[in-house]
Design a protein around this motif. Sequence first.
Motif, PDB file in Angstrom:
ATOM      1  N   MET A   1       0.831  -1.190   0.000  1.00  0.00           N
ATOM      2  CA  MET A   1       0.000   0.000   0.000  1.00  0.00           C
ATOM      3  C   MET A   1       0.871   1.247   0.000  1.00  0.00           C
ATOM      4  O   MET A   1       1.790   1.370   0.818  1.00  0.00           O
ATOM      5  N   ILE A   2       0.559   2.141  -0.907  1.00  0.00           N
ATOM      6  CA  ILE A   2       1.296   3.396  -1.047  1.00  0.00           C
ATOM      7  C   ILE A   2       0.307   4.538  -0.865  1.00  0.00           C
ATOM      8  O   ILE A   2      -0.729   4.587  -1.533  1.00  0.00           O
ATOM      9  N   CYS A   3       0.610   5.450   0.044  1.00  0.00           N
ATOM     10  CA  CYS A   3      -0.285   6.562   0.343  1.00  0.00           C
ATOM     11  C   CYS A   3       0.404   7.902   0.089  1.00  0.00           C
ATOM     12  O   CYS A   3       1.630   7.997   0.177  1.00  0.00           O
ATOM     13  N   VAL A   4      -0.407   8.903  -0.212  1.00  0.00           N
ATOM     14  CA  VAL A   4       0.123  10.260  -0.343  1.00  0.00           C
ATOM     15  C   VAL A   4      -0.620  11.168   0.627  1.00  0.00           C
ATOM     16  O   VAL A   4      -1.826  11.025   0.836  1.00  0.00           O
ATOM     17  N   GLU A   5       0.113  12.096   1.225  1.00  0.00           N
ATOM     18  CA  GLU A   5      -0.446  13.043   2.176  1.00  0.00           C
ATOM     19  C   GLU A   5       0.096  14.444   1.879  1.00  0.00           C
ATOM     20  O   GLU A   5       1.120  14.596   1.217  1.00  0.00           O
ATOM     21  N   GLY A   6      -0.597  15.435   2.402  1.00  0.00           N
ATOM     22  CA  GLY A   6      -0.163  16.815   2.218  1.00  0.00           C
ATOM     23  C   GLY A   6      -1.348  17.759   2.327  1.00  0.00           C
ATOM     24  O   GLY A   6      -2.503  17.332   2.212  1.00  0.00           O
ATOM     25  N   GLY A   9      -3.596  21.669  -2.202  1.00  0.00           N
ATOM     26  CA  GLY A   9      -2.748  22.425  -3.109  1.00  0.00           C
ATOM     27  C   GLY A   9      -1.312  21.960  -3.144  1.00  0.00           C
ATOM     28  O   GLY A   9      -0.456  22.629  -3.724  1.00  0.00           O
ATOM     29  N   SER A  10      -1.034  20.805  -2.549  1.00  0.00           N
ATOM     30  CA  SER A  10       0.348  20.305  -2.526  1.00  0.00           C
ATOM     31  C   SER A  10       0.730  19.569  -3.803  1.00  0.00           C
ATOM     32  O   SER A  10       1.907  19.312  -4.056  1.00  0.00           O
ATOM     33  N   GLY A  11      -0.269  19.202  -4.612  1.00  0.00           N
ATOM     34  CA  GLY A  11       0.018  18.501  -5.859  1.00  0.00           C
ATOM     35  C   GLY A  11       0.117  16.993  -5.722  1.00  0.00           C
ATOM     36  O   GLY A  11       0.483  16.300  -6.671  1.00  0.00           O
ATOM     37  N   LYS A  12      -0.232  16.468  -4.554  1.00  0.00           N
ATOM     38  CA  LYS A  12      -0.108  15.032  -4.298  1.00  0.00           C
ATOM     39  C   LYS A  12      -0.984  14.190  -5.217  1.00  0.00           C
ATOM     40  O   LYS A  12      -0.572  13.110  -5.659  1.00  0.00           O
ATOM     41  N   SER A  13      -2.203  14.659  -5.517  1.00  0.00           N
ATOM     42  CA  SER A  13      -3.116  13.888  -6.358  1.00  0.00           C
ATOM     43  C   SER A  13      -2.582  13.742  -7.773  1.00  0.00           C
ATOM     44  O   SER A  13      -2.708  12.678  -8.392  1.00  0.00           O
ATOM     45  N   THR A  14      -1.975  14.811  -8.284  1.00  0.00           N
ATOM     46  CA  THR A  14      -1.373  14.760  -9.618  1.00  0.00           C
ATOM     47  C   THR A  14      -0.256  13.736  -9.657  1.00  0.00           C
ATOM     48  O   THR A  14      -0.157  12.934 -10.589  1.00  0.00           O
ATOM     49  N   GLN A  15       0.575  13.738  -8.633  1.00  0.00           N
ATOM     50  CA  GLN A  15       1.701  12.811  -8.594  1.00  0.00           C
ATOM     51  C   GLN A  15       1.236  11.365  -8.441  1.00  0.00           C
ATOM     52  O   GLN A  15       1.817  10.447  -9.020  1.00  0.00           O
ATOM     53  N   LEU A  16       0.174  11.152  -7.666  1.00  0.00           N
ATOM     54  CA  LEU A  16      -0.331   9.791  -7.491  1.00  0.00           C
ATOM     55  C   LEU A  16      -0.926   9.264  -8.799  1.00  0.00           C
ATOM     56  O   LEU A  16      -0.787   8.091  -9.132  1.00  0.00           O
ATOM     57  N   LEU A  17      -1.586  10.149  -9.547  1.00  0.00           N
ATOM     58  CA  LEU A  17      -2.139   9.753 -10.843  1.00  0.00           C
ATOM     59  C   LEU A  17      -1.031   9.346 -11.807  1.00  0.00           C
ATOM     60  O   LEU A  17      -1.142   8.336 -12.517  1.00  0.00           O
TER      61      LEU A  17
END
Length: 224
Positions: A1-6, A9-17
């Motif tokens: 499992m890999i998660c992103v947090e922030g 406006g941190s841009g985490k969703s773009t990077q996860l995509l």
Amino acid sequence: MICVEGIDGSGKSTQLLLLERWLRSRGYPVHFTEWNSSRLVRRSMQRGKKKNLLTPTTFSLLHAVDFADRLTYQILPPLKAGMIVLADRYVYTAFARDVARGVHPEWVRAVYSPALRPDLTLYFRVPIDISLERLLAGRAKLKYHEAGMDVGLSTDPVESFRMFQSRVLEIYDQLTLEFGMRPIDATAEIPNQQRVIRTMVQEILRNYDRNRANEKNGVTSQPR
């Protein structure tokens, strides 16, 4: 499992995509899940937000129900099936946001105690002014709860955002040390961030690749 947090406006969703597309292109089975996406509480959450009915504790409880539903049906089954689960926000969002709203940290931790520990959590750290600039560049105004207007820090949405998200950012920095989240410079160029992320992901995928190869060859790992 890999998660992103922030913070927002941190841009985490773009990077996860981008990471999801990269993993799929390499043949990995991937399942994506995101915060506040369960149908179980969607109507209650939307109604509560619209009419400003949510206290910090109620807000926290609704998100906890959302997470429990996602954990049961969107996280555990794919993991058991051998898939890679990518989570856009995880329990650390609650640890940061709920506490920033005044909910007791030990209470929040207890509510989310059934959660699994991710194999990798990426923390996208960005200064408040940059996150604010990014959000306002894409829309006319800030969202009420995103700006922390429900906390009553300021009547000005922009100032309230700075004050509330600064609280969240401070807690995230503490969580990074406590839970070993891997910080990412979210001010760097998008391709540069993605290269750093892929390097980190490749490190944790070594055991995953080894297990997949063993299963393919009919080799069963023996307990020590």
